[in-house]
Every structure is written in C-alpha cells, then in structure tokens.
Write a protein that holds these residues in place. Sequence first.
Motif, PDB file in Angstrom:
ATOM      1  N   ALA A   1       0.803  -1.222   0.000  1.00 57.15           N
ATOM      2  CA  ALA A   1       0.000   0.000   0.000  1.00 57.15           C
ATOM      3  C   ALA A   1       0.840   1.280   0.000  1.00 57.15           C
ATOM      4  O   ALA A   1       0.530   2.223  -0.738  1.00 57.15           O
ATOM      5  CB  ALA A   1      -0.986  -0.012   1.171  1.00 57.15           C
ATOM      6  N   PRO A   2       1.941   1.363   0.781  1.00 54.53           N
ATOM      7  CA  PRO A   2       2.740   2.601   0.749  1.00 54.53           C
ATOM      8  C   PRO A   2       3.423   2.858  -0.597  1.00 54.53           C
ATOM      9  O   PRO A   2       3.897   3.969  -0.847  1.00 54.53           O
ATOM     10  CB  PRO A   2       3.790   2.368   1.852  1.00 54.53           C
ATOM     11  N   LEU A   3       3.478   1.841  -1.452  1.00 58.62           N
ATOM     12  CA  LEU A   3       4.192   1.970  -2.726  1.00 58.62           C
ATOM     13  C   LEU A   3       3.244   2.166  -3.907  1.00 58.62           C
ATOM     14  O   LEU A   3       3.699   2.246  -5.050  1.00 58.62           O
ATOM     15  CB  LEU A   3       5.045   0.716  -2.988  1.00 58.62           C
ATOM     16  N   ARG A   4       1.956   2.244  -3.669  1.00 54.58           N
ATOM     17  CA  ARG A   4       0.968   2.138  -4.742  1.00 54.58           C
ATOM     18  C   ARG A   4       1.186   3.142  -5.872  1.00 54.58           C
ATOM     19  O   ARG A   4       0.978   2.835  -7.047  1.00 54.58           O
ATOM     20  CB  ARG A   4      -0.443   2.260  -4.189  1.00 54.58           C
ATOM     21  N   GLY A   5       1.622   4.343  -5.572  1.00 55.69           N
ATOM     22  CA  GLY A   5       1.797   5.351  -6.605  1.00 55.69           C
ATOM     23  C   GLY A   5       3.210   5.473  -7.130  1.00 55.69           C
ATOM     24  O   GLY A   5       3.485   6.305  -8.007  1.00 55.69           O
ATOM     25  N   ARG A   6       4.115   4.634  -6.629  1.00 57.26           N
ATOM     26  CA  ARG A   6       5.533   4.742  -6.985  1.00 57.26           C
ATOM     27  C   ARG A   6       5.815   4.204  -8.385  1.00 57.26           C
ATOM     28  O   ARG A   6       5.158   3.283  -8.879  1.00 57.26           O
ATOM     29  CB  ARG A   6       6.376   3.967  -5.974  1.00 57.26           C
ATOM     30  N   ALA A   7       6.835   4.767  -9.021  1.00 58.27           N
ATOM     31  CA  ALA A   7       7.317   4.239 -10.298  1.00 58.27           C
ATOM     32  C   ALA A   7       8.084   2.950 -10.058  1.00 58.27           C
ATOM     33  O   ALA A   7       8.870   2.852  -9.110  1.00 58.27           O
ATOM     34  CB  ALA A   7       8.205   5.269 -10.989  1.00 58.27           C
ATOM     35  N   LEU A   8       7.870   1.953 -10.905  1.00 58.01           N
ATOM     36  CA  LEU A   8       8.531   0.659 -10.727  1.00 58.01           C
ATOM     37  C   LEU A   8      10.051   0.798 -10.780  1.00 58.01           C
ATOM     38  O   LEU A   8      10.770   0.097 -10.073  1.00 58.01           O
ATOM     39  CB  LEU A   8       8.055  -0.315 -11.804  1.00 58.01           C
ATOM     40  N   ALA A   9      10.540   1.701 -11.616  1.00 59.61           N
ATOM     41  CA  ALA A   9      11.989   1.872 -11.767  1.00 59.61           C
ATOM     42  C   ALA A   9      12.637   2.437 -10.522  1.00 59.61           C
ATOM     43  O   ALA A   9      13.853   2.303 -10.337  1.00 59.61           O
ATOM     44  CB  ALA A   9      12.289   2.778 -12.961  1.00 59.61           C
ATOM     45  N   ASP A  10      11.855   3.060  -9.627  1.00 59.86           N
ATOM     46  CA  ASP A  10      12.414   3.676  -8.419  1.00 59.86           C
ATOM     47  C   ASP A  10      12.385   2.755  -7.209  1.00 59.86           C
ATOM     48  O   ASP A  10      12.840   3.132  -6.131  1.00 59.86           O
ATOM     49  CB  ASP A  10      11.640   4.956  -8.073  1.00 59.86           C
ATOM     50  N   LEU A  11      11.849   1.538  -7.373  1.00 61.10           N
ATOM     51  CA  LEU A  11      11.738   0.617  -6.256  1.00 61.10           C
ATOM     52  C   LEU A  11      13.037  -0.156  -6.064  1.00 61.10           C
ATOM     53  O   LEU A  11      13.805  -0.346  -7.011  1.00 61.10           O
ATOM     54  CB  LEU A  11      10.599  -0.378  -6.490  1.00 61.10           C
ATOM     55  N   SER A  12      13.262  -0.627  -4.849  1.00 61.21           N
ATOM     56  CA  SER A  12      14.390  -1.520  -4.601  1.00 61.21           C
ATOM     57  C   SER A  12      14.107  -2.875  -5.237  1.00 61.21           C
ATOM     58  O   SER A  12      12.960  -3.178  -5.636  1.00 61.21           O
ATOM     59  CB  SER A  12      14.611  -1.697  -3.101  1.00 61.21           C
ATOM     60  N   GLY A  13      15.129  -3.719  -5.325  1.00 62.11           N
ATOM     61  CA  GLY A  13      14.947  -5.039  -5.923  1.00 62.11           C
ATOM     62  C   GLY A  13      13.903  -5.861  -5.195  1.00 62.11           C
ATOM     63  O   GLY A  13      13.082  -6.554  -5.808  1.00 62.11           O
TER      64      GLY A  13
END
Length: 554
Positions: free
Chosen positions: A130-142
């Motif tokens: 839920a905290p990541l719902r709006g994040r860009a996939l490229a900006d996420l950790s592995g």
Amino acid sequence: MIEFRDVTVSYTGTPALREASFTVGEGELCLVVGPTGSGKSTLLGAACARVPHFSGGLLSGTVLVAGRDTRDHLPRDLADVVGVVGQDPLASFVTDSVEEELAFAMEQLGVAPALMRKRVEEVLDLLGLAPLRGRALADLSGGEQQRVAIGAVLTAQPRILVLDEPTSALDPGAAEDVLAALTRLVHDSGITVLLAEHRLERVVQFADSVISLTPDGVAAAGAPAAVLAHSSVAPPVVELGRLANWDPLPLSVRDARRVAGPLRERVRDGLAAAAGTTRAGAPKDRAGRPPSGAAAKLVADGLHVRYGATHAVRGVDLALPAGEVVALMGRNGSGKSSLLWALSGRGRRSGGTVTLPDGTDPAELTPAVARREVALVPQAPSDLLYLPTVAAECAAADEQAAAGAGTTASILDSLTPGIDAARHPRDLSEGQRLALAVAVQLAATPRVLLLDEPTRGLDYTAKAHLVAALDELRAGGHTILVASHDVEFVARVAGRVVLLAEGEVVADAPAEEVLRDSPTFAPQVAKILAPVGVLTVADVREALAAGAAAEGPP
C-alpha cells in the motif's frame, strides 16, 4: 493440477531434465530444490508451457496442467489458470507504476473495473504494498520490485502459481510475509503452488511435497523430510539434524528446538573446553574480523543520497578496515544499494565524502584503475555482462584486470562448475549469471570489493565456494562489504554487521552480537540452540569436536 509423465527436456542435445514423473495435487505447495543449473527453471517452465514453446528445445513425455496438455496449449491458453513469477521481476513489468502493474493482467483477462479495483486493494494489503501504490517501478528496490511482480500475478487469481525464487531479493521479514500469504492462499483458497527456491531455510517448513533435482536433471519427488534427508542441498536445520542424527528429521526451528536439549548441552561444553573455561564458554572469534589496528581501506564521512523527495542515505559514517568482511543488512528500501553505489564512486551522492587511504575519491578514478581499487558487483549482474559468450566475458575480464589467461574462468568454475563457455550470458540461470559477474570482478583482486546480494540464485555449495573465495581475499588484506538479506550466508562470512534503517546506521557491531539475538536476522542454528552462542552448523561441528577432544579417549 500438474502432472509430469516421463518428461525429458533437451537443449542442443543435452538433457536439462530427465524422465521426470510426478504429480502436484490441488491445494498443495510443492518445493523444487537442486543445485544451480540443475534444471529447476526448466521444470517450472514446462509446468506453464513456456518450455518448449518460448524457450525452444525438445520436450518428450507429457505435461498436463489442470487437465490441459501443454503440447496443444500455448502459455496464453493457460493464462486463466496459471500465474508465473520469474527470477527477474524487471523482465516481467509492462507498465510504469505499481498500481498499473497490478491491474495489467486483469485488463488482459477482461475483468470488470469495479472488481479490478477490489482485487488491487486486497493484494496491496496482502503483500504490504500500500505505501508503494503510486511509486514508479523503476524507483523501487529489488525486493520491492519482487513483491510487485508477485502481486501482479495474484490479482488475476490463478488456480496455479509457478514461482522461481520468489523471496531471493526480499529481506527476512518481507520473505516471511510473502510465504505466509502464499500459505494462506494454499490453505484457504486451494491454490496450487509450484515454487523453486535456494534459500530453503525460509520455505521448507511450508512445503507439502518436495521435488529434488540432481546436477544432471534427474528428479525425485516425495514428502519433504524423506527427500531432504538424502538431497545434495538442504537448509541448516536439516544439516544440523543430520549431524545430530535426529529421527525424524525436523524441518522447522520449532520442531528442532523440541529435541535440541542434549545437543545444546554438548555444544555448551565444547565451547567451554575450546575457551579453556567453565561451562560459560563464549563463541569463537569469527574469520571476517580484521587484524587489530588494521588501517581503513575506504572511509565514508557524512554520506547522503537523495532521489528527488526520497532521502535514501542519511549522513552515514563508515570505515572499512583492511582484512575485514562487513555485512550491510536492513529491510528492503533501507538504502543498502544506494550506499554501495555511492561508495563505489559510480553512484549518486548528495553530500559527504568517500576517500581511499591516499585521500583519493573513487569517483575520480578511471574505470581501469577503479576496478582494482573499489569494484562493485551490482544486484543485476547483467549490468556487467555485454559479450556474446561466457568465454568472451572471461577473456575480456582477464585482459582488463591484467590477469593471467584463464583466471576468470577458473574463479567461475570454482563457484559454479560445468558452465558451457560457449553459452550466451543471458541464457544462464540467475545464479550462474551472478557467479559470472562475481568472477569478472574478482579477477582484478580489488582492494575493496562491494557486493550487492551476491548469493541470489546460488545453491548452498556455490555459497560455500563464494565464502572461501571471499575469505581468501580477506586473508590477503582486501576489504569486502556485502549487502545481503541472506542471514545464513552473513553468519558464515561476516565478522561485522552494519544495520541500516531508513538510510541511517542503527547498529554497527560484531556479527554474533547483531545476529544471535535478533528475531529477524538470527540464522536457524542460533535460534535452535539459543542461548548458546553459535551461528552455523560449522560452529556446532567445531564445538562438538572440541568437547570430544577434551574428554579424551574412552
């Protein structure tokens, strides 16, 4: 739900899987185990029709998935019943953001918009996204990307899940959450899960059955305890059970603790004998510690890394002495990879300094000099690999490192023996590709070696070889900083642990102090034999030997 009948899969005439016959029932979690390159990914691919329809090769025998013969059904024909999560989450993404990716599969299946929204919310909660719902996939950790890839499959609500190392990039807490979610789906919804994993200590207690593959692709299927008792790869709890001759063989920390009392006393006595004290003996010194008074090879002072509004690394001070193996640990997104890239001189910095002993910043070095001073093996090994064959990569690494011909190939063979030098790196398994990237960097014997999740895709034997290679570098005065979620590997290799949270150092202490009493990061042996101060099966073996020597001949 899944049935293999005398299935053999060959590539260029060489069998990767030989005459496999087994059945995975509805509502069953089946674990696939075996050494790196033994055919686990091939078996999973055959179970979802990607082998041979996408991969090529020759398949003989019969594979039935929910009653459908994969000879007559392409992967798209099984999309309504099978969901697949591969080793590389980035390779599976087709959108830009988390919510879009979770909805994509449902869009292709024609799910109604209102139902799509409901399922997305359920999966966000199930996997803690839920905290990541709006994040860009490229900006996420592995690790965050790995959870999104799993979630994108779950939203389509398949009857069968096929997962290739689903927890390999996850921290211990996130891995437990994902496995608990999968277990709930198996028990409550009757979903069938076929899962390959190298970190067996995380998953074996959840398995209803196990398929074990030998290095030449021969499969043996059965109950977990029966199969693992003779498997060439086994988690520490099983190795400890073999050492202690426990029967039946425990598969979980809970079951092992119930029978560990006598062994705990023997280990306590052995530690006391080794320390030359009474029964209050202490744990042995760990090999990853530096010599007393060793000079720092790399120093970070007030290091900051920002990505827009995200403050990934916050004022980190870190000194890495010569002859030390340091483990960098913390949950997914805590800033470990950002810190490694900043230390290497090839990543972003927003403040602070990084210096070598002569005061030079690694960012100022040419690539040729940098790889001998501070070398980084990134989380995505393909970032280092660009040539068409394994042999070409090895030869180029030898030349660039000014090493003797065959140096890189020899290191690679020690980590994962038997890789065909004519193969393209992209055709290797994740573990083989990682081993190749590690070998490329080790060829230059860098003074400081930075490793980001170096055991992802490696079996226990390959990890042992990597431990030996790193210990040899350490003994030669080199410094190693390894970011890892693999607590069993860290327990074997590191003398010191630096724990990150929200980009800040929250602990920096000897490994046994950080690992031994941690409910999250303690290895299996430490949990089983607590409060005795041992971390690995090797520690137990040494303590028992010391105790036997102190008792003398009967």
